[in-house]
Design a protein around this motif. Structure first.
Motif, PDB file in Angstrom:
ATOM      1  N   GLN A 199       2.760   7.157   4.077  1.00 13.59           N
ATOM      2  CA  GLN A 199       4.018   7.911   4.440  1.00 13.59           C
ATOM      3  C   GLN A 199       5.068   6.910   4.518  1.00 13.59           C
ATOM      4  OE1 GLN A 199       4.334   9.122   8.207  1.00 13.59           O
ATOM      5  NE2 GLN A 199       5.675  10.965   7.865  1.00 13.59           N
ATOM      6  N   MET A 200       4.976   5.917   5.042  1.00 14.33           N
ATOM      7  CA  MET A 200       6.053   4.788   5.329  1.00 14.33           C
ATOM      8  C   MET A 200       6.689   4.361   3.887  1.00 14.33           C
ATOM      9  SD  MET A 200       6.498   1.213   7.165  1.00 14.33           S
ATOM     10  CE  MET A 200       6.038   1.756   8.721  1.00 14.33           C
ATOM     11  N   LYS A 201       6.034   4.202   3.047  1.00 11.33           N
ATOM     12  CA  LYS A 201       6.413   3.974   1.664  1.00 11.33           C
ATOM     13  C   LYS A 201       7.303   5.268   1.100  1.00 11.33           C
ATOM     14  CE  LYS A 201       3.425   0.958  -0.921  1.00 11.33           C
ATOM     15  NZ  LYS A 201       2.399   0.506  -1.850  1.00 11.33           N
ATOM     16  N   TRP A 202       6.723   6.176   1.190  1.00  6.14           N
ATOM     17  CA  TRP A 202       7.412   7.383   0.764  1.00  6.14           C
ATOM     18  C   TRP A 202       8.849   7.687   1.443  1.00  6.14           C
ATOM     19  CZ3 TRP A 202       9.133  12.221   2.648  1.00  6.14           C
ATOM     20  CH2 TRP A 202       9.769  13.110   1.690  1.00  6.14           C
ATOM     21  N   ARG A 203       8.889   7.239   2.852  1.00  4.45           N
ATOM     22  CA  ARG A 203      10.155   7.589   3.434  1.00  4.45           C
ATOM     23  C   ARG A 203      11.151   6.286   3.323  1.00  4.45           C
ATOM     24  NH1 ARG A 203       9.957   8.881   9.667  1.00  4.45           N
ATOM     25  NH2 ARG A 203      12.204   8.146   9.355  1.00  4.45           N
ATOM     26  N   LEU A 204      10.568   5.335   3.014  1.00  4.85           N
ATOM     27  CA  LEU A 204      11.398   4.223   2.319  1.00  4.85           C
ATOM     28  C   LEU A 204      12.170   4.526   1.152  1.00  4.85           C
ATOM     29  CD1 LEU A 204       9.794   0.977   3.782  1.00  4.85           C
ATOM     30  CD2 LEU A 204      11.696   1.908   4.514  1.00  4.85           C
ATOM     31  N   GLN A 205      11.200   4.913   0.310  1.00 10.50           N
ATOM     32  CA  GLN A 205      11.835   5.370  -1.102  1.00 10.50           C
ATOM     33  C   GLN A 205      12.984   6.540  -1.046  1.00 10.50           C
ATOM     34  OE1 GLN A 205       8.658   6.233  -3.756  1.00 10.50           O
ATOM     35  NE2 GLN A 205      10.132   6.858  -5.484  1.00 10.50           N
ATOM     36  N   GLU A 206      12.675   7.304  -0.187  1.00  8.81           N
ATOM     37  CA  GLU A 206      13.547   8.650   0.103  1.00  8.81           C
ATOM     38  C   GLU A 206      14.727   8.303   0.521  1.00  8.81           C
ATOM     39  OE1 GLU A 206      13.620  12.262   0.090  1.00  8.81           O
ATOM     40  OE2 GLU A 206      12.752  11.268  -1.825  1.00  8.81           O
ATOM     41  N   GLY A 207      14.908   7.142   1.599  1.00  6.35           N
ATOM     42  CA  GLY A 207      15.906   6.872   2.125  1.00  6.35           C
ATOM     43  C   GLY A 207      16.624   5.499   1.532  1.00  6.35           C
ATOM     44  N   ARG A 208      16.316   5.313   0.393  1.00  6.86           N
ATOM     45  CA  ARG A 208      16.852   4.285  -0.534  1.00  6.86           C
ATOM     46  C   ARG A 208      16.462   3.050   0.338  1.00  6.86           C
ATOM     47  NH1 ARG A 208      22.202   4.386  -3.768  1.00  6.86           N
ATOM     48  NH2 ARG A 208      21.749   5.952  -5.081  1.00  6.86           N
ATOM     49  N   GLY A 209      15.352   2.625   0.859  1.00  4.90           N
ATOM     50  CA  GLY A 209      15.071   1.447   1.483  1.00  4.90           C
ATOM     51  C   GLY A 209      14.938   1.397   2.829  1.00  4.90           C
ATOM     52  N   GLU A 210      15.472   2.577   3.630  1.00  2.00           N
ATOM     53  CA  GLU A 210      15.695   2.628   4.988  1.00  2.00           C
ATOM     54  C   GLU A 210      14.994   3.849   5.490  1.00  2.00           C
ATOM     55  OE1 GLU A 210      19.958  -0.090   5.898  1.00  2.00           O
ATOM     56  OE2 GLU A 210      19.914   2.198   5.598  1.00  2.00           O
ATOM     57  N   ALA A 211      14.588   3.572   6.764  1.00  2.00           N
ATOM     58  CA  ALA A 211      14.004   4.985   7.559  1.00  2.00           C
ATOM     59  C   ALA A 211      14.115   4.540   8.887  1.00  2.00           C
ATOM     60  CB  ALA A 211      12.600   5.033   7.148  1.00  2.00           C
ATOM     61  N   VAL A 212      14.322   5.720   9.762  1.00  2.00           N
ATOM     62  CA  VAL A 212      14.399   5.314  11.146  1.00  2.00           C
ATOM     63  C   VAL A 212      13.186   6.181  11.906  1.00  2.00           C
ATOM     64  CG1 VAL A 212      15.647   6.160  13.245  1.00  2.00           C
ATOM     65  CG2 VAL A 212      16.943   5.160  11.231  1.00  2.00           C
ATOM     66  N   TYR A 213      12.413   5.502  12.560  1.00  2.00           N
ATOM     67  CA  TYR A 213      11.270   6.152  13.230  1.00  2.00           C
ATOM     68  C   TYR A 213      11.638   6.243  14.685  1.00  2.00           C
ATOM     69  CZ  TYR A 213       7.853   5.531   9.391  1.00  2.00           C
ATOM     70  OH  TYR A 213       7.288   5.715   8.684  1.00  2.00           O
ATOM     71  N   GLN A 214      11.251   7.462  15.355  1.00  2.00           N
ATOM     72  CA  GLN A 214      11.555   7.874  16.728  1.00  2.00           C
ATOM     73  C   GLN A 214      10.068   7.784  17.312  1.00  2.00           C
ATOM     74  OE1 GLN A 214      13.619  10.928  15.499  1.00  2.00           O
ATOM     75  NE2 GLN A 214      15.694  10.001  16.205  1.00  2.00           N
ATOM     76  N   ILE A 215       9.842   6.693  18.500  1.00  2.00           N
ATOM     77  CA  ILE A 215       8.694   6.513  19.088  1.00  2.00           C
ATOM     78  C   ILE A 215       8.705   7.072  20.525  1.00  2.00           C
ATOM     79  CG2 ILE A 215       6.746   4.910  19.697  1.00  2.00           C
ATOM     80  CD1 ILE A 215       8.090   2.932  17.838  1.00  2.00           C
ATOM     81  N   GLY A 216       7.455   7.875  20.696  1.00  2.47           N
ATOM     82  CA  GLY A 216       7.420   8.678  21.933  1.00  2.47           C
ATOM     83  C   GLY A 216       8.255  10.079  22.101  1.00  2.47           C
TER      84      GLY A 216
END
Length: 510
Positions: free
Chosen positions: A1-18
């Motif tokens: 999933q992280m790979k896909w999200r990075l590809q979607e955001g052109r190499g950036e993704a923000v995760y919210q924890i909690g």
């Protein structure tokens, strides 16, 4: 999933924890938070990405254990690219501190209050003498994958910055003075910036060309954020007054923007995320290039701000035929002719055979691409949407001019002397009618054209819409249907888009 999200955001993704999937803020205890971050670290290592914590905050809850939520930025440079690239145009009235602000950001030293920081940005002697920018200069600011700033303070050359940065921001420093308005318009239309940064000086407020620049950026649909500079020169009350003045202008029905004043790191993070999602939000920063107050907030904002066009659009453009817009032409000793500009669509490699044109007679010439450079460091492959310089070897420079395109030979480009456009007259002293001459800007094309016909009306007045037939005076140009058009003549200004091209074949110019 992280790979896909990075590809979607052109190499950036923000995760919210909690935060639960439905958006409820549950929060995690210290231990759980540590464990979660550790898991994320392991995931990111597998993918080859880096992690930065953007912000943490406590959640109000009934239990005695403090629970936290965190936002984490994950960044990975795509395998086929050297860095993520963003273009920011810098606008604002003359003497509002644009060049100084860029000097401070890119050189990493504060200004002395008398313009020392901007000397490195000037390209001509008269600019150093008058302190006014008249040409378009490019400056770069890099961020490494941990979100730290990479600029000239520790790196000596642009190549070093390119190597150690995973995200590059290219600032296009435009001229503020009225006299250089055509240069500013050219910079905005031809270099296709992702964002515009409007610099307003705190002690003068909205003055001179500020409104015009705001209008230009809106007409070209470039998202804007605002920086109020020089706050070290005036009292809190003056700064507040300037902020209120700006908010009033932004809320006017013509603008319909939602101003958002940034006063803490938290705000900067929120602003960057909101700004990317809805273009109507306009963050406002108040800072000083001399005392360095709140400069960090601007850097945080630049670090997080995601590229606008998503990967799908770029992939579609890359599959089309090659088309490179020529914006600048140089002659470099021992290299020969070099052209600078933006690759609009397709892919360009060293050794590609392209055709360049149109010439005054509407012909295209063949040429071969020698070497390619991006931000002064060599590059093998150029992708759609990237700016670069191409070396053409011993190609004759006199055959080239600004506004030409280099396309792949099988494209069969449409060239025209005449075209129709649907326009709106923004401001005009008298009436606008057949036979009127205006300077037309369409992308990187800039030429005088005459109005051959105004359909359905005898003449146009301020604020009216119409479809108009234009004819170029000097030479035919390569245009696309749907391209945005700006035109000006003295005080006359108008905007619109190209609706129909009349290719050369249909008639012969007399």
């Amino acid at each position: 999933q992280m790979k896909w999200r990075l590809q979607e955001g052109r190499g950036e993704a923000v995760y919210q924890i909690g935060v639960e999937d439905n958006g409820m803020l549950v929060g995690l205890s210290e231990e759980e938070m540590r464990a979660s971050l550790k898991t994320l670290h392991r995931l990111a290592e597998k993918v080859g990405a880096d992690i930065t914590i953007l912000r943490e905050r406590e959640v109000d809850c009934d239990s005695d254990v403090s629970r936290k939520i965190a936002e984490v930025l994950i960044r990975k440079v795509p395998d086929d690219q050297q860095f993520l690239d963003l273009r920011v145009a810098v606008l604002g009235n003359v003497d509002s501190g644009k060049s100084t602000l860029l000097g401070v950001l890119t050189q990493g030293e504060l200004d002395n209050g008398r313009g020392r920081a901007r000397l490195n940005l000037f390209r001509h002697l008269h600019e150093i003498q008058t302190g006014r920018t008249s040409s378009i200069s490019f400056e770069i600011l890099g961020f490494n994958s941990k979100g730290e700033v990479v600029n000239y303070s520790e790196s000596r050359t642009a190549e070093e910055i390119c190597e150690s940065a995973s995200k590059m921001i290219t600032f296009i420093d435009l001229a503020g003075h009225h006299k250089y308005l055509k240069t500013t318009i050219f910079g905005l239309t031809s270099y296709c910036p992702d964002f515009a940064m409007l610099v307003v000086s705190a002690n003068t407020g909205i003055a001179g060309t500020t409104r015009e620049h705001l209008g230009l950026a809106m007409a070209l649909k470039v998202p804007i954020f605002i920086v109020i500079s020089k706050v070290d020169l005036c009292t809190r009350a003056t700064v507040e007054r300037t902020v209120r003045q700006l908010e009033r202008v932004l809320k006017q029905p013509g603008c319909n923007k939602v101003p958002m004043v940034v006063s803490s790191t938290d705000d900067a993070v929120t602003a960057a995320q909101q700004f990317a999602q809805s273009p109507s939000i306009t963050p406002i920063f108040t800072l000083s290039s001399v005392s360095g107050e709140s400069l960090d907030l601007l850097k945080v904002f630049f670090n997080i701000i995601p590229p606008l066009s998503n990967s799908k659009e770029q992939e579609e453009l890359m599959q089309q035929l090659t088309e490179f817009q020529v914006d600048e032409i140089y002659t470099v000793p021992e290299v020969g002719t070099v052209v600078g500009g933006t690759l609009y669509s397709g892919i360009c490699r060293e050794g590609d055979h392209l055709v360049v044109g149109p010439t005054d007679s509407g012909q295209f010439h063949q040429l071969t691409v020698g070497s390619i450079q991006r931000n002064r460091s060599a590059c093998r492959v150029l992708r759609a949407g990237q700016a670069a310089t191409l070396a053409l070897g011993n190609f004759d420079r006199s055959l080239l001019r600004k506004g030409m395109v280099m396309v792949s030979p099988e494209m069969d480009p449409t060239i025209c002397w005449m075209f129709e456009a649907e326009i709106v007259l923004l401001f005009h002293a008298k009436t606008f009618h057949k036979g009127f001459q205006v300077t037309v800007h369409i992308g990187n094309v800039r030429q005088t054209a005459t109005v051959e016909a105004v359909y359905g009306k005898e003449e146009l007045r301020t604020g009216e819409k119409a479809v108009v037939l234009f004819k170029f005076i000097k030479h035919p140009e390569y245009l696309k249907v749907g391209a945005k058009i700006l035109f000006r003549e003295g005080v006359t200004k108008g905007i619109g888009h190209v609706t129909k091209l009349l290719p050369i074949v249909e008639y012969q110019p007399s």
